[in-house]
Design a protein around this motif. Structure first.
Motif, PDB file in Angstrom:
ATOM      1  N   LYS A  15       0.834  -1.187   0.000  1.00 24.35           N
ATOM      2  CA  LYS A  15       0.000   0.000   0.000  1.00 24.35           C
ATOM      3  C   LYS A  15       0.877   1.248   0.000  1.00 24.35           C
ATOM      4  O   LYS A  15       2.048   1.201   0.378  1.00 24.35           O
ATOM      5  N   PRO A  16       0.336   2.379  -0.432  1.00 25.79           N
ATOM      6  CA  PRO A  16       1.151   3.592  -0.603  1.00 25.79           C
ATOM      7  C   PRO A  16       1.745   4.148   0.683  1.00 25.79           C
ATOM      8  O   PRO A  16       2.802   4.769   0.664  1.00 25.79           O
ATOM      9  N   LEU A  17       1.050   3.966   1.820  1.00 28.82           N
ATOM     10  CA  LEU A  17       1.517   4.518   3.089  1.00 28.82           C
ATOM     11  C   LEU A  17       1.746   3.402   4.097  1.00 28.82           C
ATOM     12  O   LEU A  17       1.069   2.372   4.061  1.00 28.82           O
ATOM     13  N   VAL A  18       2.698   3.628   5.006  1.00 32.23           N
ATOM     14  CA  VAL A  18       2.998   2.647   6.047  1.00 32.23           C
ATOM     15  C   VAL A  18       2.968   3.347   7.398  1.00 32.23           C
ATOM     16  O   VAL A  18       3.583   4.409   7.566  1.00 32.23           O
ATOM     17  N   LEU A  19       2.253   2.752   8.359  1.00 31.86           N
ATOM     18  CA  LEU A  19       2.244   3.265   9.723  1.00 31.86           C
ATOM     19  C   LEU A  19       3.205   2.434  10.553  1.00 31.86           C
ATOM     20  O   LEU A  19       3.082   1.220  10.650  1.00 31.86           O
ATOM     21  N   SER A  20       4.179   3.122  11.165  1.00 26.95           N
ATOM     22  CA  SER A  20       5.205   2.435  11.935  1.00 26.95           C
ATOM     23  C   SER A  20       5.320   3.059  13.313  1.00 26.95           C
ATOM     24  O   SER A  20       5.111   4.260  13.486  1.00 26.95           O
ATOM     25  N   SER A  21       5.639   2.224  14.304  1.00 25.16           N
ATOM     26  CA  SER A  21       5.909   2.695  15.664  1.00 25.16           C
ATOM     27  C   SER A  21       4.784   3.569  16.207  1.00 25.16           C
ATOM     28  O   SER A  21       5.021   4.567  16.882  1.00 25.16           O
ATOM     29  N   GLY A  22       3.551   3.215  15.885  1.00 23.82           N
ATOM     30  CA  GLY A  22       2.394   3.897  16.469  1.00 23.82           C
ATOM     31  C   GLY A  22       1.925   5.130  15.749  1.00 23.82           C
ATOM     32  O   GLY A  22       0.732   5.267  15.444  1.00 23.82           O
ATOM     33  N   SER A  23       2.845   6.091  15.422  1.00 20.53           N
ATOM     34  CA  SER A  23       2.387   7.349  14.834  1.00 20.53           C
ATOM     35  C   SER A  23       3.271   7.838  13.686  1.00 20.53           C
ATOM     36  O   SER A  23       3.089   8.955  13.205  1.00 20.53           O
ATOM     37  N   CYS A  24       4.231   7.016  13.241  1.00 20.47           N
ATOM     38  CA  CYS A  24       5.134   7.434  12.152  1.00 20.47           C
ATOM     39  C   CYS A  24       4.544   7.002  10.817  1.00 20.47           C
ATOM     40  O   CYS A  24       4.499   5.807  10.507  1.00 20.47           O
ATOM     41  N   LEU A  25       4.098   7.970  10.036  1.00 15.16           N
ATOM     42  CA  LEU A  25       3.470   7.683   8.748  1.00 15.16           C
ATOM     43  C   LEU A  25       4.481   7.907   7.628  1.00 15.16           C
ATOM     44  O   LEU A  25       4.991   9.014   7.448  1.00 15.16           O
TER      45      LEU A  25
END
Length: 573
Positions: A97-107
């Motif tokens: 997918k185009p976006l990745v959410l990492s470590s809770g709030s890192c987009l």
């Protein structure tokens, strides 16, 4: 233009561009994302990348350069929105997918998430594969024992000297059936040429045999793009994971200038057997593009759990300046943010520093500074040959933190050119090229091997005008002006463009309008370009604001490198 909701109106304002609006349209029309907060976050994520960050922190967004949208969602609300979005994947999921959410709030935009993790995995694997006696006090031996090593320090601290000893040590230990294949590389043509010069000067001082000196002098000094084999009009390279480089050792200079995507491409093309030595100054500006790779590596090495903790040598003693050197003192004050000592020094500077105060209400570049640019052109245009003129190009330069505005490089270049043209009787013909005019390349041309930031000059020969650029072997290359990529006058450079260069004398212009964007990294980088003389034309308020402001980039590379467990299951392919 985007008009559907008031919240989207911010995308029509500076610093948002057409690329941000196109991204929103693509995600809405091709991916079916209808949530306006998700689309807005994607645009902010794209903006964050242009500002050098690898991700957007949804919990603590940086709205320094743009008007913040009303009612930015809180953490709980973001969790709800992201959970149902068709364009956002969570890092625990293997989705595309185009976006990745990492470590809770890192987009992240997906490719920068991938770049960061792949680079971290490759560097950590090299560090973990090394067998080294960490207590060895000799940094050269520690570097020679490891697959990956970093030497960091300011100007004149001996980085190149240690690099040459490192290569000499590896040649002593070489047991292959063929000659060892070494290369020294840098991000720009100018930096590669200066590296070649530094190596040549360093070899002269080494206490080794004549044959060993010849071996070291034969090490090619290349740009990274040339090493990897640039492909015209493409971001990929001929050398990659499937077609790796054929070198046994790489020395990489000016590492602070290398952005995340380029560093990842470089490490992707390295064979497992290739040893890597990074050289760089962590206090300089980070790369113009995304990331702060060198700084992140050094930050990670400070943690106890990092595999890199024994892979770094920090140099602090300078051999270029005496400890009472004004340039040295100002560089230290700038990188430490010590305004009190900095301002006190300017009241009574040393012989190698001159200070000309600009008033806060100043509206134009001082005439004395323009005269210095005219004198530089006279020295260049009266050189006996192109090689001599190019050598003189390294004698002096004017630097400004801004490109546009009343104190920017564009205005300075215009003023200097106008005066020279007037003196030559060509007043009103502003587009006439000038023999002896310094120029800077503004875009990459992979076929000509001229890259953004390369410095050269125009040279007249038999009524014809050519452009001449230094080559990494110490000579120069000549081109017809008509075949050059986009370029402009370089009587002055922005501080960003000056990275990788050094000059005997540097003039710095910090006008009143620079106060909002000036940082201690910019100031330190400008000052550290000077080897013998530094002249400041500056508004004190702008300098004070810059010394107190640090440029920090949002990345997770240091976190990924610093944790022994974080990437244990990752695949660097």
């Amino acid at each position: 233009m985007i008009k559907e909701r008031d919240e989207f109106s911010v995308l029509n304002e500076h610093p948002f561009t057409a690329s941000d609006r196109m991204l929103v349209r693509h995600l809405r029309e091709d991916w079916g994302e209808s949530g306006y907060w998700i689309l807005l976050a994607a645009a902010f994520c794209n903006l964050a990348v242009r500002e050098g960050h690898t991700y957007l922190d949804l919990a603590n967004p940086n709205f320094n350069t743009v008007s913040p949208p009303r009612s930015w969602p809180g953490t709980d609300r973001w969790t709800e929105l992201l959970a149902v979005s068709p364009i956002v994947q969570h890092e625990a999921c293997e989705e595309d997918k185009p976006l990745v959410l990492s470590s809770g709030s890192c987009l992240y935009l997906e490719k920068y998430y991938s770049y960061e993790r792949k680079l971290a995995a490759r560097i950590r694997q090299r560090a973990l594969d090394s067998s080294v006696a960490s207590a060895n006090p000799d940094p050269v031996q520690r570097a020679a024992d490891q697959s990956f090593f970093v030497i960091t320090g300011g100007p004149g601290t001996g980085k190149t000297t240690l690099a040459l000893r490192y290569l000499d040590r590896l040649l002593d230990a070489w047991e292959g059936d063929r000659p060892a294949r070494f290369a020294a590389i840098a991000p720009t043509g100018k930096a590669a040429a200066r590296l070649s010069e530094s190596i040549a000067n360093g070899v002269k001082c080494m206490d080794v045999s004549a044959s060993r000196k010849d071996e070291l002098l034969s090490v090619p000094c290349l740009t990274i793009h040339r090493l990897l084999g640039s492909l015209p009009h493409r971001s990929s390279f001929r050398r990659n994971r499937k077609h790796p480089l054929r070198y046994d050792t790489l020395v990489i200079d000016e590492s602070s200038m290398i952005d995340l995507p380029l560093m990842m491409r470089l490490f992707e093309a390295l064979p497992d057997s290739c040893q890597v030595l990074l050289l760089g100054d962590k206090d300089q500006l980070a790369s113009v593009d995304v990331g702060s790779v060198l700084s992140d590596i050094l930050k990670a090495a400070e943690t106890e759990r990092s595999a890199l903790r024994h892979a770094v040598e920090r140099l602090s003693k300078t051999y270029r300046f005496s400890e009472d050197s004004g340039i040295y003192q100002l560089c230290n004050d700038a990188k430490q943010g010590n305004w009190e000592h900095f301002s006190s020094f300017l009241k009574s500077p040393s012989p190698d520093v001159s200070f000309h105060r600009l008033e806060p209400e100043s509206k134009r570049i001082p005439q004395g500074l323009v005269e210095r640019g005219i004198e530089r052109h006279r020295r260049l245009s009266t050189a006996s040959e192109p090689a001599a003129a190019l050598a003189r190009l390294g004698e002096s330069m004017m630097l400004s933190p801004t490109r546009s505005g009343p104190f920017g490089t564009l205005e300075y270049n215009r003023l200097v050119r106008s005066r020279i043209l007037r003196d030559l009787g060509h007043e009103g013909h502003e587009t006439i090229p000038l023999a002896g005019e310094p120029i800077i390349v503004l875009e990459n041309d992979y076929e000509l091997e001229l890259f953004n930031g390369d410095l050269g000059l125009l040279w007249q020969e038999d009524e014809l005008l050519f452009a001449c650029f230094e080559s990494a072997d110490g000579g120069y290359r000549r081109f017809r002006v008509s075949e050059l990529p986009r370029h402009e006058s370089a009587f002055a450079l922005t501080i960003h463009k000056s990275q990788g260069s050094e000059f005997e004398s540097v003039d710095c212009l910090f006008g009143p309008e620079a106060s909002q964007n000036l940082t201690r990294e910019l100031i330190y980088t400008a000052f550290s370009r000077a080897k013998r003389q530094l002249t400041l034309f500056a508004d004190l308020k702008s300098l004070e604001g810059g010394i107190g402001r640090q440029a920090l980039r949002a990345t997770r590379l240091a976190e990924l490198l610093g944790d022994q467990q974080e990437l244990s299951a990752s695949n660097p392919s």
